[in-house]
Design an enzyme around this catalytic site. Sequence first.
Site, short mmCIF file in Angstrom:
data_model
loop_
_atom_site.label_atom_id
_atom_site.label_comp_id
_atom_site.label_asym_id
_atom_site.label_seq_id
_atom_site.Cartn_x
_atom_site.Cartn_y
_atom_site.Cartn_z
N HIS A 1 8.99 -9.50 6.20
CA HIS A 1 8.89 -8.10 5.81
C HIS A 1 9.93 -7.28 6.56
O HIS A 1 10.27 -7.59 7.70
CB HIS A 1 7.47 -7.59 6.14
N TYR B 1 2.41 4.80 1.11
CA TYR B 1 2.43 5.55 2.37
C TYR B 1 1.28 6.56 2.34
O TYR B 1 0.97 7.14 1.29
CB TYR B 1 3.75 6.30 2.52
N PHE C 1 8.20 1.25 -1.03
CA PHE C 1 9.19 1.50 0.03
C PHE C 1 9.91 2.84 -0.09
O PHE C 1 10.64 3.23 0.83
CB PHE C 1 10.23 0.36 0.11
N ASP D 1 0.85 -1.19 0.00
CA ASP D 1 0.00 0.00 0.00
C ASP D 1 0.89 1.24 0.00
O ASP D 1 1.92 1.24 0.68
CB ASP D 1 -0.83 -0.05 1.29
#
Length: 228
Positions: A193, A73, A84, A71
Amino acid sequence: MIMPENDIQIEDSWKLALADEFSKPYFQGIKSFLQEQKKQGVVVYPPGSLIFNAFNTTPFNAVKVVVIGQDPYHGPGQAMGLSFSVPKGIAIPASLRNIYKELQNSVGFVPPAHGDLTYWAEQGVFMLNAILTVTAGQAGSHKTIGWQQFTDAVIQKLSDERTGLIFLLWGRFARSKIELIDEMKHYVLESAHPSPLAGNAFMGNGHFVKTNEILTKQGLKPIDWQLK
């Protein structure tokens, strides 16, 4: 206007590869939803010009490595259409700090003062979020509007039409995409993760070293992970 009705603002090779998806009813639904949000004054991230940033920075035939995020930020100025990654001048998120730590431990990486990963994308690291937009301040708010059908099709297209790609699947969500990937044709590296919520399980996965070993073995130029 976000994603004009008859012209998807996306790099030409991707526009050709994904032409069938853009004409499907679910994709028209995504466009209608985003256009309605804009009319209502709802703040959506990333800005319209960056929704397809991963595609525009890494053309279809330039992809060497695929990093799957979940998703965008949802804080002001953070989302930039690369999983990321955050623009220069924005605080580096915790997950990315852990990515930097793994790089530091494995390849002698010197962490920069920013979180902009554009340089990786320019070298063939396709940094795909499964969901491409989000309402400001509401994590996961666009997870049901159709983006996952679109990005699943993207992963499937890469699997079907390319060979020797390296898929980095970090965390349970990304690992669920393995069913879309032909492991007889591609390389899949899985781990926890990088989020601190996963403890230190991401650390020591060696993915950045392994990625370059695989690229070199294929006669391809390895990724220069050192950000400027």
